[in-house]
Every structure is written in structure tokens, then in C-alpha cells.
Design an enzyme around this catalytic site. Structure first.
Site, mmCIF file in Angstrom:
data_model
loop_
_atom_site.group_PDB
_atom_site.id
_atom_site.type_symbol
_atom_site.label_atom_id
_atom_site.label_comp_id
_atom_site.label_asym_id
_atom_site.label_seq_id
_atom_site.Cartn_x
_atom_site.Cartn_y
_atom_site.Cartn_z
ATOM 1 N N LYS A 1 5.841 -1.703 -1.778
ATOM 2 C CA LYS A 1 5.379 -2.823 -2.622
ATOM 3 C C LYS A 1 6.592 -3.568 -3.182
ATOM 4 O O LYS A 1 7.625 -3.620 -2.526
ATOM 5 C CB LYS A 1 4.426 -2.318 -3.709
ATOM 6 C CG LYS A 1 3.326 -1.426 -3.127
ATOM 7 C CD LYS A 1 2.220 -1.118 -4.075
ATOM 8 C CE LYS A 1 1.203 -0.224 -3.377
ATOM 9 N NZ LYS A 1 0.017 0.036 -4.196
ATOM 10 N N GLU B 1 -8.196 2.092 2.493
ATOM 11 C CA GLU B 1 -7.679 2.312 1.146
ATOM 12 C C GLU B 1 -8.722 1.877 0.121
ATOM 13 O O GLU B 1 -8.835 0.680 -0.190
ATOM 14 C CB GLU B 1 -6.405 1.489 0.924
ATOM 15 C CG GLU B 1 -5.276 1.835 1.863
ATOM 16 C CD GLU B 1 -3.921 1.409 1.285
ATOM 17 O OE1 GLU B 1 -3.073 2.293 1.121
ATOM 18 O OE2 GLU B 1 -3.746 0.220 0.987
ATOM 19 N N GLU C 1 -4.190 -5.568 -2.694
ATOM 20 C CA GLU C 1 -3.500 -6.303 -3.764
ATOM 21 C C GLU C 1 -3.337 -7.766 -3.375
ATOM 22 O O GLU C 1 -3.412 -8.650 -4.226
ATOM 23 C CB GLU C 1 -2.141 -5.638 -4.051
ATOM 24 C CG GLU C 1 -2.327 -4.337 -4.821
ATOM 25 C CD GLU C 1 -1.201 -3.327 -4.644
ATOM 26 O OE1 GLU C 1 -0.142 -3.682 -4.101
ATOM 27 O OE2 GLU C 1 -1.408 -2.160 -5.049
ATOM 28 N N HIS D 1 -3.535 -6.094 2.564
ATOM 29 C CA HIS D 1 -3.576 -5.090 1.486
ATOM 30 C C HIS D 1 -4.472 -5.603 0.365
ATOM 31 O O HIS D 1 -4.484 -6.795 0.068
ATOM 32 C CB HIS D 1 -2.157 -4.819 0.975
ATOM 33 C CG HIS D 1 -2.099 -3.639 0.063
ATOM 34 N ND1 HIS D 1 -2.516 -3.697 -1.250
ATOM 35 C CD2 HIS D 1 -1.708 -2.359 0.278
ATOM 36 C CE1 HIS D 1 -2.379 -2.508 -1.795
ATOM 37 N NE2 HIS D 1 -1.891 -1.669 -0.890
ATOM 38 N N SER E 1 -3.375 7.027 -3.591
ATOM 39 C CA SER E 1 -2.988 8.217 -4.356
ATOM 40 C C SER E 1 -2.719 9.453 -3.494
ATOM 41 O O SER E 1 -3.014 10.581 -3.902
ATOM 42 C CB SER E 1 -4.037 8.543 -5.433
ATOM 43 O OG SER E 1 -4.096 7.488 -6.383
ATOM 44 N N GLY F 1 -3.075 3.814 -6.699
ATOM 45 C CA GLY F 1 -2.264 3.897 -7.906
ATOM 46 C C GLY F 1 -2.973 4.501 -9.110
ATOM 47 O O GLY F 1 -2.490 4.385 -10.237
ATOM 48 N N ASN G 1 4.558 2.330 1.752
ATOM 49 C CA ASN G 1 4.463 0.948 1.284
ATOM 50 C C ASN G 1 5.179 0.865 -0.068
ATOM 51 O O ASN G 1 4.637 1.298 -1.076
ATOM 52 C CB ASN G 1 2.976 0.577 1.158
ATOM 53 C CG ASN G 1 2.762 -0.763 0.485
ATOM 54 O OD1 ASN G 1 3.700 -1.554 0.323
ATOM 55 N ND2 ASN G 1 1.518 -1.042 0.107
#
Ligand code: PGA
Length: 251
Positions: A14, A167, A99, A97, A213, A173, A12
């Protein structure tokens, strides 16, 4: 265990990647040799601007989008439909996702509608779920993720044409990861939900990825955990060598 033949390692990107980054996809394709192809499926999800350009050089590496609208076309300025992604060369699309759930308030119902739109367009949706640190510390991780699975999965889609990515928000991250035991426990709980939703004996066809991660150094340990059918990789997918290093856990 899954009845799907190969695990999936998806990258991904992003909001990273300009025209010059296409070389990384070419490098992933070059390193995706026959041994690795036999053992794992590789997919890169670059920004949508790069999909059509990546298509001729991606070879056996699949391509995916990072989001889609739940309608096929219409007056939705700035949005992209699943059909457009398919037209540009994608076979997968990430939906829900964390985010996007956080930044745009995407609900489980909207994520499901997007996943259904993806299926209608012939794409395999990668539906993301995951708890916050607050949820985990409150001992509610399994409950929260279970609710997300129930509400976000397109239950009318064939289970083998669906991917779930677990996730944990706190692992994305941050360099932090759950223990392989925690990952296995959560994937087992998700698998049980899939068995309930698709009918006993059918939930095994859906691949459940771990994301958050994942790096070359921790990939083998995380990917070996029971019920883990691959990885969704963010930061470490931007460099072909790291992405291939993670996929190399399956060699
Ligand atoms: P990360 O991101 O690998 O950089 O933690 C994973 C993701 O958000 O899909």
C-alpha cells in the site's frame, strides 16, 4: 485444486515504504530458500517509486505494482501505466483493490479495462473482489462477489495469466477473518464462475488468493482451505520476517 504449479503469496505494501524499506525486500529474497521456492511463488508489491530499485536485489522474489491506468500512455497526470510498471521490473499488478474501488469509485468495467491493459503489457493482473460487512450480513456475499468477478475479469486473457484475490472488505486491516469454511465456500463459488467464463476445465488454471488480516499465526489454517491458492497480504507484508512466516505455511 489448481493446475498452476505453485501457490502465490503476494505482499501489498500500500502507501508504505521509503528508500530505506528496500532492505525488507532484500531480507525476503534472502529468506526465500530453495525449499520455499519449490513450494510457493513470492511477490512483493511496493510503491511504484521503489520498483526499479528493488529489481536488482529482489532475486527470485517477483515484483508487482498496486494499480495501473487502462491506457498505455497519454495525458493522465499522476497515473502510471502497466507498461511503465513492466519497464520498472514488475511482472504483476494489483487492480481493483477495495480501497481504490471505495476511494476512487472504480467500477467493475474500469477494473476489467485495467486488467486488460496489464495483460497487454505482459503483466499478470491480480484482480481484487470482496464483499462489505453489510453485504455479508445481508446474506449477499456470494452474489456480490460473483457479480464483481463477472464484471472485472479480463475474459480474453489466458486463465493461467490471471490471479483473483478474494478480500472481504471487513477483514482488511481489521484483524478479523472469515472462517476457513467461509473462505472455501467463496473460493468454490469464484472457481465456478471462472469455469463458466473461461469454459469448463479451464478455470482451474487461475489462482485464487485469500486476503484480509493474514498473519503468520492464521496463515496455515486459511491457506489450507480448499480452492485457496495463496494469499494477498497487506500489513504483515511490511516486515520480511512476518511475510516469510506466512509463506512458511507452505513448507
Ligand atoms: P491486510 O490487507 O493484510 O492488512 O488486512 C490486505 C489487503 O488489503 O490486501
Amino acid at each position: 485444486m489448481t493446475s498452476n504449479p505453485r501457490p502465490l503469496v503476494a505482499g501489498n505494501w500500500k502507501m508504505h515504504g521509503l528508500l530505506a524499506s528496500i532492505g525488507e525486500i532484500e531480507a525476503v529474497a534472502a529468506g526465500y530458500d530453495a525449499e520455499l521456492r519449490a513450494r510457493a511463488e513470492l511477490v512483493v508489491c511496493p510503491p511504484a517509486t521503489l520498483l526499479a530499485l528493488a529489481r536488482p536485489i529482489a532475486a527470485d522474489v517477483g515484483l508487482g505494482g498496486q494499480d495501473c491506468h487502462d491506457e498505455e500512455s497519454g495525458a493522465h497526470t499522476g497515473d502510471i501505466s502497466a507498461r511503465m510498471l513492466a519497464d520498472a521490473g514488475a511482472t504483476y499488478v494489483i487492480v481493483g483493490h477495495s480501497e481504490r474501488r471505495a476511494a476512487y469509485g472504480e467500477s467493475d468495467a474500469l477494473v476489467r479495462a485495467k486488467a486488460e491493459a496489464a495483460s497487454r503489457a505482459g503483466l499478470t493482473p491480480i484482480v481484487c473482489v470482496g464483499e462489505t460487512r453489510f453485504d455479508r450480513e445481508a446474506g449477499r456475499a456470494v452474489e456480490i462477489v460473483g457479480r464483481q468477478v463477472d464484471g472485472s475479469v479480463p475474459w480474453s486473457a489466458p486463465p493461467e495469466r490471471l490471479v483473483i484475490a478474494y478480500e472481504p472488505v471487513w477483514a482488511i486491516g481489521t484483524g478479523l477473518t472469515p472462517t476457513p469454511r467461509d473462505v472455501a465456500d467463496m473460493h468454490g463459488a469464484i472457481r465456478a464462475r471462472l469455469e463458466t467464463g473461461f469454459g469448463a476445465g479451464n478455470g482451474g488454471a487461475t489462482r485464487i488468493l485469500y486476503g484480509g488480516s493474514v498473519k503468520p499465526a492464521n496463515a496455515a489454517e486459511l491457506l489450507r482451505a480448499p480452492d485457496v491458492d495463496g494469499a494477498l497480504v497487506g500489513g504483515a507484508s511490511l516486515k520480511a520476517a512476518d511475510f516469510l512466516g506466512i509463506a512458511g505455511a507452505y513448507r
